[in-house]
Design a protein around this motif. Structure first.
Motif, PDB file in Angstrom:
ATOM      1  N   LYS A 244     -10.172   7.705  12.823  1.00 47.12           N
ATOM      2  CA  LYS A 244     -10.977   7.863  14.033  1.00 47.12           C
ATOM      3  C   LYS A 244     -12.287   8.589  13.768  1.00 47.12           C
ATOM      4  CE  LYS A 244      -8.473   6.368  17.592  1.00 47.12           C
ATOM      5  NZ  LYS A 244      -7.325   7.124  18.125  1.00 47.12           N
ATOM      6  N   MET A 245     -12.672   8.639  12.505  1.00 44.02           N
ATOM      7  CA  MET A 245     -13.866   9.396  12.171  1.00 44.02           C
ATOM      8  C   MET A 245     -15.093   8.878  12.910  1.00 44.02           C
ATOM      9  SD  MET A 245     -15.750   9.808   8.481  1.00 44.02           S
ATOM     10  CE  MET A 245     -14.322   9.200   7.731  1.00 44.02           C
ATOM     11  N   ARG A 246     -15.822   9.781  13.547  1.00 41.00           N
ATOM     12  CA  ARG A 246     -17.052   9.388  14.213  1.00 41.00           C
ATOM     13  C   ARG A 246     -18.253  10.089  13.631  1.00 41.00           C
ATOM     14  NH1 ARG A 246     -14.288   6.109  15.434  1.00 41.00           N
ATOM     15  NH2 ARG A 246     -13.467   5.451  17.449  1.00 41.00           N
ATOM     16  N   SER A 247     -18.000  11.217  12.946  1.00 45.28           N
ATOM     17  CA  SER A 247     -19.119  11.981  12.397  1.00 45.28           C
ATOM     18  C   SER A 247     -18.758  12.469  11.008  1.00 45.28           C
ATOM     19  CB  SER A 247     -19.416  13.178  13.307  1.00 45.28           C
ATOM     20  OG  SER A 247     -20.185  14.127  12.621  1.00 45.28           O
ATOM     21  N   LEU A 248     -19.686  12.272  10.077  1.00 41.61           N
ATOM     22  CA  LEU A 248     -19.444  12.685   8.697  1.00 41.61           C
ATOM     23  C   LEU A 248     -20.571  13.597   8.252  1.00 41.61           C
ATOM     24  CD1 LEU A 248     -17.882  12.390   6.023  1.00 41.61           C
ATOM     25  CD2 LEU A 248     -19.333  10.437   5.495  1.00 41.61           C
ATOM     26  N   THR A 249     -20.189  14.780   7.748  1.00 44.32           N
ATOM     27  CA  THR A 249     -21.175  15.714   7.216  1.00 44.32           C
ATOM     28  C   THR A 249     -20.894  15.923   5.738  1.00 44.32           C
ATOM     29  OG1 THR A 249     -21.212  16.871   9.332  1.00 44.32           O
ATOM     30  CG2 THR A 249     -22.163  18.015   7.462  1.00 44.32           C
ATOM     31  N   LEU A 250     -21.920  15.783   4.919  1.00 43.99           N
ATOM     32  CA  LEU A 250     -21.749  15.920   3.472  1.00 43.99           C
ATOM     33  C   LEU A 250     -22.795  16.842   2.903  1.00 43.99           C
ATOM     34  CD1 LEU A 250     -21.444  12.183   2.383  1.00 43.99           C
ATOM     35  CD2 LEU A 250     -19.595  13.836   2.456  1.00 43.99           C
ATOM     36  N   LYS A 251     -22.375  17.598   1.874  1.00 43.62           N
ATOM     37  CA  LYS A 251     -23.366  18.386   1.153  1.00 43.62           C
ATOM     38  C   LYS A 251     -23.292  18.004  -0.323  1.00 43.62           C
ATOM     39  CE  LYS A 251     -23.404  22.444   4.105  1.00 43.62           C
ATOM     40  NZ  LYS A 251     -23.291  23.909   4.141  1.00 43.62           N
ATOM     41  N   GLY A 252     -24.436  17.954  -0.946  1.00 40.29           N
ATOM     42  CA  GLY A 252     -24.478  17.444  -2.309  1.00 40.29           C
ATOM     43  C   GLY A 252     -24.780  18.494  -3.355  1.00 40.29           C
ATOM     44  N   LYS A 253     -26.076  18.696  -3.580  1.00 38.73           N
ATOM     45  CA  LYS A 253     -26.450  19.543  -4.708  1.00 38.73           C
ATOM     46  C   LYS A 253     -26.117  20.998  -4.449  1.00 38.73           C
ATOM     47  CE  LYS A 253     -30.498  16.772  -5.554  1.00 38.73           C
ATOM     48  NZ  LYS A 253     -31.932  16.810  -5.795  1.00 38.73           N
ATOM     49  N   PRO A 254     -25.959  21.755  -5.529  1.00 37.82           N
ATOM     50  CA  PRO A 254     -25.753  23.197  -5.349  1.00 37.82           C
ATOM     51  C   PRO A 254     -26.959  23.847  -4.674  1.00 37.82           C
ATOM     52  CG  PRO A 254     -25.699  22.561  -7.689  1.00 37.82           C
ATOM     53  CD  PRO A 254     -25.945  21.332  -6.923  1.00 37.82           C
ATOM     54  N   HIS A 255     -26.710  24.935  -4.005  1.00 33.57           N
ATOM     55  CA  HIS A 255     -27.745  25.603  -3.231  1.00 33.57           C
ATOM     56  C   HIS A 255     -28.970  25.955  -4.065  1.00 33.57           C
ATOM     57  CE1 HIS A 255     -29.289  29.561  -1.470  1.00 33.57           C
ATOM     58  NE2 HIS A 255     -29.749  28.619  -0.696  1.00 33.57           N
ATOM     59  N   PHE A 256     -28.761  26.331  -5.312  1.00 34.77           N
ATOM     60  CA  PHE A 256     -29.892  26.733  -6.140  1.00 34.77           C
ATOM     61  C   PHE A 256     -30.817  25.569  -6.478  1.00 34.77           C
ATOM     62  CE2 PHE A 256     -29.316  30.934  -5.954  1.00 34.77           C
ATOM     63  CZ  PHE A 256     -28.866  31.680  -7.036  1.00 34.77           C
ATOM     64  N   ALA A 257     -30.447  24.369  -6.084  1.00 35.82           N
ATOM     65  CA  ALA A 257     -31.362  23.242  -6.250  1.00 35.82           C
ATOM     66  C   ALA A 257     -32.609  23.461  -5.398  1.00 35.82           C
ATOM     67  CB  ALA A 257     -30.676  21.937  -5.850  1.00 35.82           C
ATOM     68  N   ASP A 258     -32.471  24.217  -4.334  1.00 34.41           N
ATOM     69  CA  ASP A 258     -33.626  24.525  -3.481  1.00 34.41           C
ATOM     70  C   ASP A 258     -34.712  25.248  -4.265  1.00 34.41           C
ATOM     71  OD1 ASP A 258     -31.929  25.336  -0.329  1.00 34.41           O
ATOM     72  OD2 ASP A 258     -32.424  23.442  -1.292  1.00 34.41           O
ATOM     73  N   TYR A 259     -34.329  25.954  -5.303  1.00 32.51           N
ATOM     74  CA  TYR A 259     -35.299  26.752  -6.044  1.00 32.51           C
ATOM     75  C   TYR A 259     -35.567  26.157  -7.415  1.00 32.51           C
ATOM     76  CZ  TYR A 259     -33.188  29.675  -2.468  1.00 32.51           C
ATOM     77  OH  TYR A 259     -32.674  30.137  -1.283  1.00 32.51           O
ATOM     78  N   ASN A 260     -35.429  24.846  -7.500  1.00 31.98           N
ATOM     79  CA  ASN A 260     -35.766  24.147  -8.747  1.00 31.98           C
ATOM     80  C   ASN A 260     -34.905  24.535  -9.924  1.00 31.98           C
ATOM     81  OD1 ASN A 260     -37.766  22.839  -7.438  1.00 31.98           O
ATOM     82  ND2 ASN A 260     -39.435  24.042  -8.265  1.00 31.98           N
ATOM     83  N   LEU A 261     -33.699  24.995  -9.679  1.00 29.29           N
ATOM     84  CA  LEU A 261     -32.844  25.356 -10.814  1.00 29.29           C
ATOM     85  C   LEU A 261     -31.928  24.214 -11.227  1.00 29.29           C
ATOM     86  CD1 LEU A 261     -31.949  29.068 -10.002  1.00 29.29           C
ATOM     87  CD2 LEU A 261     -33.476  28.210 -11.722  1.00 29.29           C
ATOM     88  N   VAL A 262     -31.919  23.154 -10.444  1.00 30.25           N
ATOM     89  CA  VAL A 262     -31.101  21.993 -10.792  1.00 30.25           C
ATOM     90  C   VAL A 262     -32.051  20.858 -11.144  1.00 30.25           C
ATOM     91  CG1 VAL A 262     -29.394  20.342  -9.966  1.00 30.25           C
ATOM     92  CG2 VAL A 262     -29.272  22.714  -9.238  1.00 30.25           C
TER      93      VAL A 262
END
Lengths: 328, 626
Positions: free
Chosen positions: B104-122
Motif C-alpha cells: 500500500k505504499m504511497r510515499s517513498l523517502t530515500l537518502k543516498g550519499k553520506p552527509h559529508f558529501a555536502d562538503y565535497n568529501l565524497v
C-alpha cells in the motif's frame, strides 16, 4: 620519487626524527631555505609538489612562498602519490619535536603570503581539492602540539585582521562545513560587490555606470570610495577594455599601465567625461560638489564622450537647456 | 487475607496490562516494547481488521518498525498498512524487497550519499543512484504518489519514468540531488496531471532554459507548492503569471534569483493566499510607484508565514517587508548580504519568529535584538558570510549565541559558525537552554581552544551533553581531547547523530563514543587520530547504527578487512582516489564508509570505491557493474 622512498624508509625505521614530512633534513630556519639542503632533482620534485594546492591548516607546513602564483591554479597532479604516510599514534611524539620549528615558522610564512591567497579564495572554494586529505592528518599531529606556541600568533592574527587563519581555512577541503551550494551562491553574490571594499556602516550604495559604446552596464558601490580620485581610478580599471581599439587612441598594445594612463588622459578631458544623473533627473558633470553631497544625490553614472558633454554645466544650470541638449 | 488480595491485585493487573497494551498503540508518543507472549491471544482478540484500524493511528516509522517486530501477524498487518516508507540509506536494502513488502505504499523517502558529501568529501560518482528504486517502484507500485529523495543522483530518465509510470503522482521533493536537467522537470510538469508538489531544494541542475515552466498544461490547477529556487535561467513571466492565476491551492512558491524585483508585485497579486514565499532577486531599481505597489502587494499576503530568497537584498527595500514581519514564523536571510543595523530594523518587527536563518553579518548586537524581540524562536542558524576574509569587521562572537540562549526560552536547534569560542559561554548556553535537541557549533579555526583560558573546549561540551538530556544531534569543533568524548559517551544517551572534525588524541575517543552513546545512529568523523583498535573493539555497535564515515583518520586496510569479516551485515567501503599499487595491511585508507545492510555489497561502485570482501583472503572486491 626519491623523497617518497626516503619517507617510506623513515617510517619503517620507526620515526621521522631527522626529517620533516618533505623528507628534507631538519633545519631551524624555515620557508625557502628548506629547499636549499636538497639535491637538485629532489628540489625539482619538491618544488613541483610545492606548487600543488595547499595543505591547509594554520601552522601547517606551507608550500614554498615563492611559488604562490602557481600554487593557486597549480596543475592537478592526480597521479601523484600521497606522501604523508599516516603514522600510528605512537609516532606522533617523536616527530613533533623536530617539526615544531618548521610549523611555527611556516605559520609566519603563511601570513606573509596571505594577500596573494585572498584573491583566489573564491576559486579555492569552488575547486574540489581532492589531493591531500591525509596531509591534513599528518599535519594535525604536529599542529596540535603546536597550539600552545601558536596561540599568541593566533590571537595576533585575529586581532590584526590580517586574517591569515581564514586564508588557511579556505584551503582545507570541505572546511568550514558549508554546503557547496551555499558557497557557490554566495560567491556570485560577492562578485557583485567584489570591486568594492565593502565597508560596514550604512550599507552599499549601488549605482549603475554606463559608458557610450560599451555593451553592458556595471554597478559600483559609491560608499566604498572616499573621494573622486578613487572613484575615477576604479572606473578607469573597469572600462579600460572598452577604450582599446577606439578610433583616436594611439596605437594600442596590451600593457595595463599604458592603458591606464591612456584612459586617464581620456577621462581627464580628451575624449570622455564622467557625468551623473541626480535626484531631479538632470545630467551633471562630476566634480563640483563635495564627495559627501555627491554620493547623496547621484543616481546614475555615465561616461560620456567629451563631445556629447558640451553644454553640461557643472553647477545647476537652467534645466530647460540641459534637457534639450540631452534630447538632441 | 494478604495472599487473596495479592492474587486479586495480580489478576487485575494482568488483565489491565493486556487491555492497556492494546491502547499503548493509540498513544503514539509511547515507545513500543516488543513482547513475546501474547500473539495467540491477540489473534483471537483482535482480528486483522481491528489491528489494521489500530495501526492506522501509528504514524511514525520508528513506532511502526517496533510494531512489526512483535510477532508474525503484527508484521503482516503492519506491512500491509504502511503508506509512508522511509529508507535512510538507499543501500541498506534492495528496492525490490521494499516494493514487495509494502503493497500500500504511497510515499517513498530515500537518502543516498553520506552527509559529508555536502562538503565535497565524497568524490563525484560515488553512488546514490535513484534509478533502481524508480524502476522497481514503477513496475510494482504504480499507485505511488510521492517520492522524496535526498543526496541522490537523479537522471532525466528517472524523471521521465516517474512521469510515465505513476498515474496519480502528486509530489516530487528533491533535496541536494544532482544529475538531471530542466528537460526532466518539464516531463514531470507536463505529464503529472495531479501534481501538487514540485520542490527542488538546493539541487544541481543542468539548466537548459526556463521553458520547463511552460509545460504545465493549461488544465493544471492542482499545484500546492513549487520551488525552483536552485535554477539559474529565467522563466517566462507570462507563463508564471498564468500558472499562478489558475492555482488557487498554491501555498508555497519559491522563485529563483533571475525573477527580478519589478515583476514580483504582479506575481504576488495573483497568489494572495501564499503561506510560504521565496522571492527572487531583491536588488533591482524600482521607482517610488513600483515600491509602493510592491509594499501593498506584500501586505495583502495575509497568510504569509515564511519568507526566504531575498538575494542581494538592498537596505532601502527592507521597509517593503515590514508589513509581513509580524506574522512571520520563518525567515531565511542567509542569502541576503544585509548589514547589522538594517537587520535589526527587520528583526525587531518579527515577534512571532520561530525559525531564523541568517549570516554572521547579524553580529552580536543583532542577536541581542533577536533575543529581545523573537521570544518564540525555536531554530537559529548563523552562517559564515566570508566577511572576515574580506577584512570587514564583523563582530560575531560567542556572546551572540549566549544572548539568544538567554532570551529565547523555546530555542531547541542551533547551527552556529563562529571564529572562536569559550568554555564559559558553552556552560552558560547549556544552563540557559537545557531543551536543546540539536546543537551544532562550528568553531571555524581548527583546534581552536578557549581563547580566554587556552584550555580545550572539553568542559564546555561536557556542560552541553550533561544538561541537554534530549540532545539528538551534536556537532563539535575546536580543540577537544579524549575527555570531551568520554563526557559525550557518558551523558549523551539520546544522541543520534554526531559530527566530529579535527579532534581528539587517540582511539579512546572513538571507543568512548561507540561504547557509550546508546542511541547513536550516524557518526561522521574527519581528520581525527582514530584508528583500528576502537573500531574493532566496538564492531558490534556498528550494526546498530545506520552508518559510520571516517575520512583522513588512522584506519588501516588490515583493520577494514578484519571488520568486514567480523560483521557480515556491514558493507565496509574503502574510498580511495589515489590507491597505492600494493595494499599492505598496515597501509592507511583515505576514507571509509561503513553501513549496515541486508542487501550485500552494492553493484554500482565506481573505480575508486572498494567493498571489502567478506572472505579475507580475497581482500578487496570491486563489483563494478553499473
Amino acid at each position: 620519487m626519491s623523497p617518497e622512498e626516503k619517507l617510506q624508509s623513515n617510517v619503517s625505521d620507526g620515526g621521522l626524527k631527522e626529517h620533516n614530512y618533505l623528507g628534507l633534513s631538519d633545519c631551524s630556519s624555515v620557508g625557502s631555505s628548506n629547499l636549499s639542503g636538497l639535491a637538485d632533482d629532489d628540489k625539482a620534485t619538491i618544488s613541483l609538489k610545492a606548487t600543488e594546492l595547499t595543505l591547509g591548516l594554520p601552522g601547517s607546513q606551507s608550500p614554498a612562498r615563492d611559488n604562490t602564483e602557481l600554487n593557486l591554479l597549480g596543475p592537478a597532479k592526480l597521479d601523484e602519490k600521497p606522501f604523508f604516510p599516516l603514522l600510528p599514534s605512537k609516532d606522533e611524539i617523536s616527530c613533533s619535536s623536530s617539526q615544531k620549528n618548521l610549523a611555527s615558522g611556516n605559520k609566519r610564512g603563511f601570513s606573509d603570503t596571505m594577500d596573494k591567497f585572498s584573491e583566489a579564495k573564491v576559486s579555492v572554494y569552488a575547486e574540489k581539492n581532492w589531493m591531500f586529505p591525509e596531509a591534513v592528518v599528518a599535519n594535525q599531529s604536529v599542529v596540535k602540539k603546536e597550539v600552545p606556541q601558536n596561540i599568541p600568533k593566533g590571537k595576533q592574527s585575529t586581532t590584526n585582521n590580517s586574517s591569515s587563519p581564514p586564508a588557511a581555512k579556505a584551503q582545507i577541503v570541505g572546511w568550514p562545513p558549508v554546503r557547496s551550494y551555499r558557497k557557490n551562491t554566495l560567491a556570485t553574490t560577492c562578485k557583485n560587490s567584489d570591486e568594492v571594499d565593502g565597508k560596514p556602516g550604512s550599507g552599499p550604495l549601488f549605482v549603475k555606470v554606463s559608458m557610450d559604446g560599451a555593451p553592458y552596464l556595471r554597478k559600483v558601490d559609491l560608499r566604498s570610495y572616499n573621494n573622486y580620485g578613487e572613484l575615477s581610478s576604479a572606473l578607469e580599471k573597469m572600462f579600460s577594455t572598452f577604450t582599446l581599439g577606439q578610433p583616436g587612441s594611439s596605437g594600442a598594445t596590451g600593457k595595463d599601465v599604458r592603458n591606464e594612463t591612456r584612459l586617464k588622459d581620456l577621462l581627464n578631458g580628451k575624449d570622455y567625461v564622467l557625468t551623473y544623473e541626480d535626484k531631479d533627473g538632470d545630467w551633471m558633470l562630476v566634480g563640483d560638489f563635495s564627495w559627501e553631497i555627491f554620493i547623496g544625490v547621484c543616481k546614475k553614472l555615465k561616461i560620456m564622450k567629451g563631445s556629447d558633454a558640451i553644454g553640461l554645466a557643472a553647477a545647476p544650470a537652467p534645466r530647460t537647456m540641459e534637457k534639450s541638449k540631452m534630447r538632441a | 487475607m494478604a495472599s487473596v488480595s495479592l492474587l486479586f491485585v495480580t489478576l487485575l493487573s494482568v488483565t489491565l496490562y493486556i487491555n492497556i497494551k492494546s491502547f499503548i498503540l493509540w498513544d503514539q508518543s509511547q515507545t513500543f516494547l516488543p513482547s513475546l507472549s501474547d500473539s495467540v491471544l491477540m489473534d483471537r482478540r483482535f482480528p486483522f481488521k481491528v489491528l489494521e484500524h489500530i495501526f492506522s493511528f501509528v504514524d511514525s516509522n520508528e513506532d511502526r518498525n517496533s510494531v512489526s517486530l512483535v510477532c508474525k501477524s503484527w508484521f503482516e498487518t503492519e506491512r500491509r498498512t504502511r503508506k509512508r516508507v522511509f529508507v535512510g540509506n538507499c543501500y541498506a536494502v534492495s528496492p525490490l524487497k521494499v516494493a514487495r513488502r509494502f503493497p500500500k505504499m504511497r510515499s517513498l523517502t530515500l537518502k543516498g550519499k553520506p552527509h559529508f558529501a555536502d562538503y565535497n568529501l565524497v568524490p563525484d560518482g560515488w553512488g546514490g543512484y535513484a534509478w533502481p528504486w524508480i524502476e522497481a517502484m514503477a513496475a510494482r507500485r504504480p499507485l505511488l504518489e510521492e517520492i522524496r529523495l535526498k543526496r541522490m543522483v537523479v537522471t532525466d530518465e528517472c524523471l521521465e519514468k516517474i512521469a510515465a509510470s505513476f498515474r496519480d503522482f502528486k509530489s516530487l521533493v528533491l533535496t541536494s540531488c544532482e544529475g538531471f536537467s530542466t528537460d526532466g522537470i518539464a516531463a514531470i510538469a507536463s505529464t503529472c496531471r495531479k501534481l501538487r508538489n514540485l520542490e527542488l531544494r538546493e539541487c544541481i541542475v543542468d539548466d537548459l532554459g526556463g521553458d520547463w515552466l511552460s509545460y504545465f498544461p493549461e488544465t493544471s490547477t492542482s499545484l500546492v507548492s513549487l520551488d525552483f529556487s536552485c535554477l539559474d535561467s529565467e522563466v517566462k513571466l507570462s507563463d508564471l503569471e498564468r500558472l499562478l492565476s489558475r492555482s488557487p491551492n498554491l501555498k508555497s512558491l519559491k522563485l529563483n534569483r533571475s525573477v527580478t524585483l519589478d515583476v514580483l508585485e504582479s506575481l504576488l497579486r495573483r497568489a494572495p493566499q501564499l503561506v510560504e514565499l521565496g522571492t527572487g532577486s531583491f536588488s533591482d531599481e524600482l521607482d517610488p510607484e513600483e515600491i509602493s505597489k510592491l509594499t501593498k502587494a506584500l501586505s495583502e499576503l495575509k497568510q504569509l508565514k515564511s519568507l526566504s530568497g531575498l538575494w542581494d537584498l538592498l537596505p532601502e527595500y527592507i521597509p517593503v517587508l515590514y508589513s509581513v514581519c509580524p506574522r512571520l514564523t520563518s525567515l531565511n536571510l542567509s542569502y541576503a548580504t544585509v548589514q547589522m543595523p538594517d537587520l535589526i530594523d527587520l528583526l525587531s518587527r518579527c515577534s512571532k519568529l520561530q525559525k531564523l536563518w541568517v549570516m554572521d553579518l547579524i553580529e552580536d548586537k543583532g542577536l541581542k535584538t533577536v533575543a529581545l524581540c523573537c521570544k518564540e524562536l525555536r531554530e537559529l542558524r548563523v552562517f559564515p558570510s566570508g566577511a572576515d576574509l574580506d577584512e570587514t569587521d564583523v563582530t560575531l562572537t560567542e556572546q551572540g549565541l549566549v544572548s539568544v540562549s538567554e532570551g529565547c526560552q523555546k530555542l531547541e536547534s542551533v547551527l552556529y559558525f563562529c571564529v572562536q569560542f569559550t568554555n564559559a559561554a558553552l556552560v552558560s548556553i547549556a544552563k540557559n537552554r537545557p531543551n536543546f535537541r540539536c546543537f551544532r557549533l562550528c568553531v571555524m579555526e581548527p583546534f581552536a581552544p578557549d581563547y580566554r583560558t587556552q584550555q580545550p573546549l572539553d568542559e564546555g561540551f561536557k556542560a552541553i551533553v550533561e544538561r541537554c538530556k534530549d540532545l539528538r544531534r551534536l556537532s563539535v569543533s575546536g580543540l577537544l581531547t579524549d575527555k570531551a568524548f568520554e563526557y559525550i559517551g557518558v551523558h549523551a544517551k539520546k544522541l543520534r547523530m554526531l559530527s566530529i572534525a579535527f579532534a581528539g588524541d587517540s582511539d579512546l575517543m572513538l571507543h568512548h563514543l561507540l561504547s557509550g552513546c546508546e542511541s547513536l545512529k550516524k557518526l561522521e568523523i574527519r581528520d581525527c587520530p582514530f584508528g583500528d583498535t576502537a573500531l574493532l573493539e566496538n564492531a558490534a555497535k556498528l550494526e546498530t547504527m545506520r552508518s559510520l564515515w571516517m575520512s583522513s583518520c588512522f584506519v588501516s586496510f588490515g583493520a577494514c578487512k578484519q571488520l568486514s569479516q567480523k560483521m557480515p551485515r556491514l558493507n565496509v567501503e574503502v574510498i580511495d582516489e589515489h590507491p597505492p599499487k600494493t595494499r599492505p595491511d598496515s597501509s592507511p585508507v583515505e576514507r571509509i564508509y561503513i553501513y549496515r545492510t541486508v542487501a550485500g555489497p552494492r553493484l554500482d561502485t565506481p573505480e575508486f570505491v572498494w567493498t571489502i570482501h567478506k572472505k579475507p583472503e580475497v581482500g578487496v572486491s570491486r563489483l563494478a557493474i553499473r
